[in-house]
Design a protein around this motif. Structure first.
Motif, PDB file in Angstrom:
ATOM      1  N   VAL A  63       0.851  -1.188   0.000  1.00  0.00           N
ATOM      2  CA  VAL A  63       0.000   0.000   0.000  1.00  0.00           C
ATOM      3  C   VAL A  63       0.888   1.240   0.000  1.00  0.00           C
ATOM      4  N   VAL A  64       0.608   2.156  -0.915  1.00  0.00           N
ATOM      5  CA  VAL A  64       1.353   3.425  -0.988  1.00  0.00           C
ATOM      6  C   VAL A  64       0.476   4.515  -0.397  1.00  0.00           C
ATOM      7  N   VAL A  65       1.038   5.238   0.562  1.00  0.00           N
ATOM      8  CA  VAL A  65       0.244   6.225   1.308  1.00  0.00           C
ATOM      9  C   VAL A  65       1.052   7.526   1.461  1.00  0.00           C
ATOM     10  N   PRO A  66       0.361   8.650   1.737  1.00  0.00           N
ATOM     11  CA  PRO A  66       1.113   9.864   2.056  1.00  0.00           C
ATOM     12  C   PRO A  66       2.028   9.592   3.250  1.00  0.00           C
ATOM     13  N   ALA A  67       3.233  10.145   3.224  1.00  0.00           N
ATOM     14  CA  ALA A  67       4.206   9.878   4.298  1.00  0.00           C
ATOM     15  C   ALA A  67       3.627  10.228   5.661  1.00  0.00           C
ATOM     16  N   THR A  68       2.782  11.243   5.702  1.00  0.00           N
ATOM     17  CA  THR A  68       2.198  11.664   6.990  1.00  0.00           C
ATOM     18  C   THR A  68       1.251  10.626   7.566  1.00  0.00           C
ATOM     19  N   ARG A  69       0.803   9.678   6.745  1.00  0.00           N
ATOM     20  CA  ARG A  69      -0.130   8.652   7.229  1.00  0.00           C
ATOM     21  C   ARG A  69       0.555   7.311   7.499  1.00  0.00           C
ATOM     22  N   ALA A  70       1.851   7.234   7.233  1.00  0.00           N
ATOM     23  CA  ALA A  70       2.533   5.938   7.306  1.00  0.00           C
ATOM     24  C   ALA A  70       2.435   5.310   8.700  1.00  0.00           C
ATOM     25  N   ASP A  71       2.696   6.094   9.740  1.00  0.00           N
ATOM     26  CA  ASP A  71       2.685   5.532  11.097  1.00  0.00           C
ATOM     27  C   ASP A  71       1.309   4.992  11.465  1.00  0.00           C
ATOM     28  N   GLU A  72       0.287   5.735  11.084  1.00  0.00           N
ATOM     29  CA  GLU A  72      -1.095   5.311  11.360  1.00  0.00           C
ATOM     30  C   GLU A  72      -1.411   3.996  10.633  1.00  0.00           C
ATOM     31  N   VAL A  73      -0.981   3.899   9.384  1.00  0.00           N
ATOM     32  CA  VAL A  73      -1.233   2.684   8.602  1.00  0.00           C
ATOM     33  C   VAL A  73      -0.472   1.500   9.201  1.00  0.00           C
ATOM     34  N   ILE A  74       0.770   1.735   9.580  1.00  0.00           N
ATOM     35  CA  ILE A  74       1.577   0.663  10.169  1.00  0.00           C
ATOM     36  C   ILE A  74       0.939   0.173  11.468  1.00  0.00           C
ATOM     37  N   HIS A  75       0.504   1.115  12.296  1.00  0.00           N
ATOM     38  CA  HIS A  75      -0.141   0.748  13.555  1.00  0.00           C
ATOM     39  C   HIS A  75      -1.412  -0.073  13.298  1.00  0.00           C
ATOM     40  N   THR A  76      -2.174   0.349  12.312  1.00  0.00           N
ATOM     41  CA  THR A  76      -3.417  -0.361  11.962  1.00  0.00           C
ATOM     42  C   THR A  76      -3.108  -1.779  11.480  1.00  0.00           C
ATOM     43  N   LEU A  77      -2.081  -1.906  10.646  1.00  0.00           N
ATOM     44  CA  LEU A  77      -1.679  -3.226  10.137  1.00  0.00           C
ATOM     45  C   LEU A  77      -1.265  -4.142  11.279  1.00  0.00           C
TER      46      LEU A  77
END
Ligand SMILES: Nc1ncnc2c1ncn2[C@@H]1O[C@H](COP(=O)(O)OP(=O)(O)OP(=O)(O)O)[C@@H](O)[C@H]1O
Ligand SMILES: [Mg+2]
Length: 112
Positions: A63-77
């Motif tokens: 999944v490619v996401v805005p850098a500002t959302r990376a931590d949130e996506v990682i936490h969700t995963l």
């Protein structure tokens, strides 16, 4: 932008997809892969010297996401994919130079 690659247990795919949908992540790529981590899948000692390494089925989610959302996506995963047992998987994070929507030339985060 960041590309997040998550190698997860196949039985966790639906839960992970729902969790990403829940935080508004739309685009993703799923691959059926095989791999092993530290336990080398299932190891068999044969005559004390040979061993067989099995590559176990896994799902790779990209999944490619805005850098500002990376931590949130990682936490969700992590939250969705973790069982606490061996083989839960791994996440790798990459910088992405560009994204382009083929249909209309959108670029960068607008193309995600
Ligand atoms: N260093 C690595 N490079 C590339 N892929 C990896 C790497 N480590 C693990 N993987 C992939 O992740 C999958 C799951 O790995 P796994 O969760 O078993 O890692 P581990 O390091 O053995 O951790 P654990 O001790 O929790 O099992 C593997 O089947 C493989 O596809
Ligand atoms: Mg392992």
């Amino acid at each position: 932008m960041k590309k997040i690659e998550a190698i997860i247990q196949p039985h966790k795919l639906e839960e992970v997809k729902e969790a990403l949908k829940g935080i508004g992540i739309d685009g993703m790529t799923i691959l059926e892969v095989r791999g092993h981590g530290r336990q080398k899948g299932h190891k068999e000692i044969y005559r004390g010297m040979e061993y067989q390494v099995d590559l176990l089925p896994k799902i790779k989610l990209e999944v490619v996401v805005p850098a500002t959302r990376a931590d949130e996506v990682i936490h969700t995963l992590i939250t969705a994919a973790r069982t606490g047992k061996l083989g839960d998987g791994k996440i790798f994070v990459f910088d992405v130079a560009e994204a382009i929507r083929i249909r209309n030339d959108d670029r960068g985060e607008a193309a995600l």
